[in-house]
Design a protein around this motif. Structure first.
Motif, short mmCIF file in Angstrom:
data_model
loop_
_atom_site.label_atom_id
_atom_site.label_comp_id
_atom_site.label_asym_id
_atom_site.label_seq_id
_atom_site.Cartn_x
_atom_site.Cartn_y
_atom_site.Cartn_z
N UNK A 89 0.85 -1.19 0.00
CA UNK A 89 0.00 0.00 0.00
C UNK A 89 0.89 1.24 0.00
N UNK A 90 0.66 2.15 -0.94
CA UNK A 90 1.40 3.41 -0.95
C UNK A 90 0.46 4.55 -0.57
N UNK A 91 0.88 5.34 0.38
CA UNK A 91 0.11 6.50 0.83
C UNK A 91 0.92 7.73 0.49
N UNK A 92 0.47 8.46 -0.53
CA UNK A 92 1.18 9.66 -0.97
C UNK A 92 0.63 10.86 -0.20
N UNK A 93 1.48 11.48 0.61
CA UNK A 93 1.04 12.57 1.47
C UNK A 93 1.18 13.91 0.75
N UNK A 94 0.13 14.72 0.84
CA UNK A 94 0.20 16.08 0.29
C UNK A 94 1.19 16.89 1.12
N UNK A 95 1.89 17.80 0.46
CA UNK A 95 2.94 18.57 1.12
C UNK A 95 2.42 19.38 2.31
N UNK A 96 1.18 19.89 2.19
CA UNK A 96 0.64 20.74 3.24
C UNK A 96 -0.29 19.99 4.20
N UNK A 97 -0.31 18.67 4.14
CA UNK A 97 -1.18 17.89 5.02
C UNK A 97 -0.68 17.99 6.46
N UNK A 98 -1.54 18.40 7.40
CA UNK A 98 -1.12 18.46 8.80
C UNK A 98 -0.68 17.09 9.29
N UNK A 99 0.34 17.08 10.13
CA UNK A 99 0.84 15.81 10.63
C UNK A 99 -0.25 15.03 11.37
N UNK A 100 -1.14 15.72 12.03
CA UNK A 100 -2.21 15.07 12.78
C UNK A 100 -3.22 14.38 11.87
N UNK A 101 -3.23 14.77 10.59
CA UNK A 101 -4.19 14.18 9.64
C UNK A 101 -3.63 12.96 8.92
N UNK A 102 -2.35 12.66 9.12
CA UNK A 102 -1.74 11.55 8.40
C UNK A 102 -2.38 10.21 8.74
N UNK A 103 -2.66 9.90 10.04
CA UNK A 103 -3.32 8.62 10.33
C UNK A 103 -4.63 8.43 9.57
N UNK A 104 -5.39 9.51 9.39
CA UNK A 104 -6.64 9.41 8.63
C UNK A 104 -6.39 9.06 7.18
#
Length: 411
Positions: free
Chosen positions: A253-268
């Motif tokens: 599974x690859x989860x590509x994180x947006x550059x401005x995504x808050x760290x607290x929103x990563x688990x979601x």
């Protein structure tokens, strides 16, 4: 010709330890370790339920030499169920269970036939008008083109060739009994049951030539559904369908994180990426390798806290389904901005240069150190290809990120 059905399976690898698993839960690790045997039992159940006419196994029944007889006894017990039901079995040895490797023998039940390892052998089923041709491996290394020595097709019969081969090459699998599709076609057979390659592949339509793939994925390189092939023959024309029999599954599974995504929103974000596996986990446990990718402002801080994030991702897996397990967390995030050497007081430390010199071998002994540490771990924990859960390069990169984060914090 008569109508009949048979199952083509290969690469059972009974006794494979699945030692590469990085699962923390002991009971779940044991379930994955037993999956190969459970999948073979499921194959036998399926053959009985479908009342197939015979079963073909194209090599690597066993994973290697037996430490004791329990693997052979298990195979004997399960295959005897088919024998009692009047379903014959035809199998040969591949590179993992060559005659020179598995020296122990247990008398097989009536109706279980092993192809010779000395030369091609033919079994004829008079009632079905079927002829099966095959040759097993006498030694683990089989560099010769065995296919060219297979006999001509038996006239008036449906001819099946059984061969453990890499064909003209199937990386990353090693080369064994190399041959071409044209070599197979030259024998005049109606179907080729191939083994050795662990992914399903329809090699040719005429003659129908298939790799059934292995019965059970054993590590993260063997992802997705696994099983066997049910072949139905009517008027001499074969058609097939895949039968999924694996009892545990590996996926990436690859989860590509947006550059401005808050760290607290990563688990979601991670949970959202895991949701598609919830339904599949109802049928069998899944081991997932989760990769965090993209550019993110917290990249170095996340890498430095890898252990905590690994636990957080495992928790996210379990929030989705009790049988979703983290095989490994890969943090492939790139930091935003340009990094400068970390400084503490008057001391400037070029972390990148330091780690690069170690990786390049200027500070020799990294692999030896990893080996020394792994030997001191409890039995079985470091049995995989990556004893400490990552390659030396990955461990060095993680050390670099930890140093960067800590020096930056102290600075």
């Amino acid at each position: 010709m008569t109508s009949f059905r048979f199952i083509h399976a290969a690469d059972l690898h009974l006794g494979s330890p699945l030692s590469g698993l990085m699962l923390k839960d002991r009971q779940m690790a044991e379930r994955f370790a037993a999956a190969g045997r459970d999948a073979f039992s499921a194959l036998v159940e399926y053959a009985l339920a479908e009342r197939v006419d015979f079963l073909v196994i194209a090599g690597d029944v066993y994973d290697g030499a037996w430490k004791d007889n329990h693997i052979g006894l298990f195979f004997n017990r399960e295959i005897a169920r088919l024998s009692r039901a009047g379903i014959p079995v035809y199998y040969l040895r591949g590179n993992h269970d060559a005659e020179s490797i598995v020296a122990r023998t247990i008398a097989m039940p009536e109706g279980v036939h092993e192809f010779s390892t000395r030369k091609p052998e033919t079994f004829v089923l008079d009632d079905l008008k079927v002829a099966l041709h095959g040759q097993g491996f006498a030694e683990r290394v089989a560099a010769d083109n065995l296919a060219l020595a297979y006999p001509p097709a038996v006239p008036g019969h449906f001819n099946i060739g059984v061969l453990h081969t890499s064909l003209s090459g199937r990386p990353p699998h090693a080369v064994y009994a190399p041959c071409s599709v044209a070599d197979l076609a030259s024998r005049g057979y109606d179907y080729w049951a191939l083994g050795h390659v662990h992914a399903f592949e329809a090699v040719s339509a005429d003659p129908l030539t298939l790799y059934s793939g292995n019965l059970q994925g054993r590590n993260i390189r063997e992802t997705g559904p696994k099983g066997a092939v049910l072949v139905s023959v009517e008027d001499g024309r074969p058609r097939y369908e895949r039968v999924m029999l694996d009892c545990a599954r590996f996926e990436t599974v690859e989860v590509n994180l947006a550059e401005d995504l808050p760290e607290s929103a990563i688990p979601g974000e991670i949970e959202a990426a895991l949701l598609p596996f919830a339904e599949a986990a109802d049928e069998r446990p899944h081991a997932l390798r989760v990769t965090l990718s993209g550019r993110h402002a917290s990249a170095e801080r996340i890498k430095a806290a890898r252990s905590q994030w690994r636990d957080d991702v495992q928790a996210a897996c379990h929030r989705i389904h009790a049988d979703l397990w983290l095989e490994k967390l890969v943090i492939a995030l790139e930091a935003t901005g340009t990094e400068r050497p970390a400084a503490v007081g008057e001391l400037a430390v070029d972390i990148d240069a330091l780690v690069a010199s170690i990786a390049a071998g200027e500070d020799a002994g990294t692999d030896e150190l990893v080996g020394e540490i792994s030997r001191k771990l409890p039995g079985g924990v470091a049995a995989g290809e990556e004893p400490l859960g990552a390659s030396a390069a990955e461990l060095l990169a993680e050390a670099r990120d930890i140093l960067r984060a800590r020096l930056a914090g102290e600075g």
